[in-house]
Design a protein around this motif. Structure first.
Motif, short mmCIF file in Angstrom:
data_model
loop_
_atom_site.label_atom_id
_atom_site.label_comp_id
_atom_site.label_asym_id
_atom_site.label_seq_id
_atom_site.Cartn_x
_atom_site.Cartn_y
_atom_site.Cartn_z
N SER A 50 -4.06 12.91 -1.53
CA SER A 50 -4.08 13.39 -2.31
C SER A 50 -3.35 14.70 -1.83
CB SER A 50 -5.07 14.19 -2.48
OG SER A 50 -4.98 15.13 -3.57
N ASP A 51 -3.80 15.24 -0.55
CA ASP A 51 -2.53 15.91 0.49
C ASP A 51 -0.51 15.29 0.87
OD1 ASP A 51 -4.43 18.15 0.54
OD2 ASP A 51 -5.14 17.20 2.96
N ARG A 52 -1.01 13.79 0.61
CA ARG A 52 0.02 13.59 1.61
C ARG A 52 0.90 13.31 -0.05
NH1 ARG A 52 -1.05 7.92 5.25
NH2 ARG A 52 -2.06 9.64 6.83
N ILE A 53 -0.07 13.26 -1.12
CA ILE A 53 0.63 13.06 -2.16
C ILE A 53 1.57 13.78 -3.11
CG2 ILE A 53 0.61 12.89 -4.85
CD1 ILE A 53 -1.82 10.68 -4.30
N ASP A 54 0.60 15.56 -2.73
CA ASP A 54 1.75 17.20 -3.04
C ASP A 54 2.38 17.43 -2.36
OD1 ASP A 54 0.59 19.34 -4.20
OD2 ASP A 54 0.79 19.96 -2.05
N ARG A 75 2.02 11.32 -12.15
CA ARG A 75 2.48 10.05 -12.08
C ARG A 75 1.64 9.42 -11.26
NH1 ARG A 75 7.45 11.56 -13.91
NH2 ARG A 75 7.75 11.33 -11.82
N ALA A 76 1.73 10.27 -10.33
CA ALA A 76 1.38 9.63 -8.61
C ALA A 76 -0.16 9.72 -8.55
CB ALA A 76 1.63 10.45 -7.79
N ASN A 77 -0.82 11.18 -9.69
CA ASN A 77 -2.14 10.58 -9.43
C ASN A 77 -2.85 9.76 -10.64
OD1 ASN A 77 -3.01 13.02 -7.40
ND2 ASN A 77 -2.47 14.76 -9.13
N GLN A 78 -1.96 9.15 -11.03
CA GLN A 78 -2.39 7.81 -12.16
C GLN A 78 -1.75 6.94 -11.37
OE1 GLN A 78 0.02 7.93 -15.13
NE2 GLN A 78 -1.44 9.53 -16.40
N GLN A 79 -1.58 7.02 -10.42
CA GLN A 79 -1.30 5.53 -9.68
C GLN A 79 -2.52 5.84 -7.94
OE1 GLN A 79 2.43 4.41 -7.55
NE2 GLN A 79 3.47 6.55 -9.26
N PRO A 93 0.61 -1.35 -0.12
CA PRO A 93 -0.11 0.37 0.02
C PRO A 93 0.55 1.39 0.13
CG PRO A 93 0.34 -1.10 2.38
CD PRO A 93 0.59 -1.80 1.20
N ILE A 94 1.17 1.71 -0.93
CA ILE A 94 2.49 2.57 -1.04
C ILE A 94 2.17 3.44 -2.89
CG2 ILE A 94 4.22 2.27 0.46
CD1 ILE A 94 5.83 1.76 -1.82
N ILE A 95 2.23 4.40 -3.30
CA ILE A 95 2.45 5.40 -3.88
C ILE A 95 4.56 5.66 -4.25
CG2 ILE A 95 1.29 7.46 -5.59
CD1 ILE A 95 -1.30 7.10 -4.72
N MET A 96 4.51 5.19 -5.11
CA MET A 96 5.90 6.04 -5.87
C MET A 96 5.80 7.52 -5.73
SD MET A 96 8.05 4.10 -4.36
CE MET A 96 9.10 4.47 -5.35
N ILE A 97 6.77 8.67 -5.80
CA ILE A 97 6.86 9.68 -5.74
C ILE A 97 8.34 9.84 -6.83
CG2 ILE A 97 6.81 12.13 -5.87
CD1 ILE A 97 4.28 11.52 -5.61
N ALA A 98 8.45 9.71 -8.03
CA ALA A 98 9.87 9.64 -8.38
C ALA A 98 10.09 11.22 -9.20
CB ALA A 98 10.43 8.33 -9.30
N MET A 99 11.35 11.10 -8.95
CA MET A 99 11.57 12.02 -10.31
C MET A 99 12.79 12.48 -10.62
SD MET A 99 14.20 14.78 -9.07
CE MET A 99 14.50 16.31 -8.87
N LEU A 100 12.86 12.57 -11.65
CA LEU A 100 14.51 12.69 -13.06
C LEU A 100 15.76 14.35 -12.49
CD1 LEU A 100 16.70 10.38 -13.42
CD2 LEU A 100 15.33 11.41 -15.92
N ALA A 154 -5.37 7.22 -8.60
CA ALA A 154 -6.58 6.44 -8.96
C ALA A 154 -6.47 5.19 -9.43
CB ALA A 154 -6.54 7.17 -10.73
N ALA A 155 -5.85 4.32 -9.72
CA ALA A 155 -5.40 2.41 -10.05
C ALA A 155 -6.19 2.17 -8.69
CB ALA A 155 -4.63 2.43 -10.88
N VAL A 156 -5.42 3.03 -7.51
CA VAL A 156 -5.81 2.31 -6.36
C VAL A 156 -7.35 2.74 -5.79
CG1 VAL A 156 -4.91 3.15 -3.55
CG2 VAL A 156 -2.72 2.62 -5.53
N VAL A 157 -7.43 3.81 -6.09
CA VAL A 157 -9.72 4.34 -5.60
C VAL A 157 -9.71 3.20 -6.33
CG1 VAL A 157 -11.01 6.24 -5.67
CG2 VAL A 157 -8.40 6.13 -4.64
N GLU A 158 -9.11 2.80 -7.94
CA GLU A 158 -10.74 2.25 -8.50
C GLU A 158 -10.13 0.35 -7.99
OE1 GLU A 158 -11.22 -0.17 -12.93
OE2 GLU A 158 -10.30 2.10 -13.01
N GLN A 159 -9.27 0.05 -7.50
CA GLN A 159 -9.01 -1.60 -7.10
C GLN A 159 -9.88 -0.98 -5.65
OE1 GLN A 159 -5.06 -2.38 -5.88
NE2 GLN A 159 -5.44 -3.92 -5.91
#
Length: 101
Positions: free
Chosen positions: A48-52, A85-89, A4-11, A91-96
């Protein structure tokens, strides 16, 4: 069972790193949500706040540049891409979660 995690990554493609011959730096962080009820609007808002917050931290969006109030354009681009990218993840998590997963 999925973690149960969402990855936030940057290059980071900053000019000083490239000028020094270094490879671009990849930074990432995990956003946990196992403690949230994603079936509720309140739980989704908290995630959403945590992702931001995580995207701002990873991309260094809120870091000040001495002598200016203008935000770093690379940090802004990173933030927008990381949030997308995180919002796509998200959405998938909420749907699942809605399907009982």
């Amino acid at each position: 069972m999925k973690t149960p995690i969402i990855m936030i990554a940057m290059l980071s493609l900053s000019a000083p790193a490239l000028a020094g011959g270094d490879m671009p730096v990849k930074t990432s962080t995990e956003v946990a949500y196992q403690d949230l009820n994603l079936a509720t609007a309140q739980g989704q808002k908290k995630l959403s706040d945590r992702i931001d917050i995580a995207a701002r931290r990873v991309c260094k969006l809120d870091n000040s540049i001495t002598g200016t109030r203008i935000r770093d354009r690379d940090a802004e681009r990173c933030y927008v891409a990381a949030k997308e990218r995180a919002n796509q993840q998200f959405a998938a998590v909420v749907e699942q979660h809605a399907k009982g997963g």
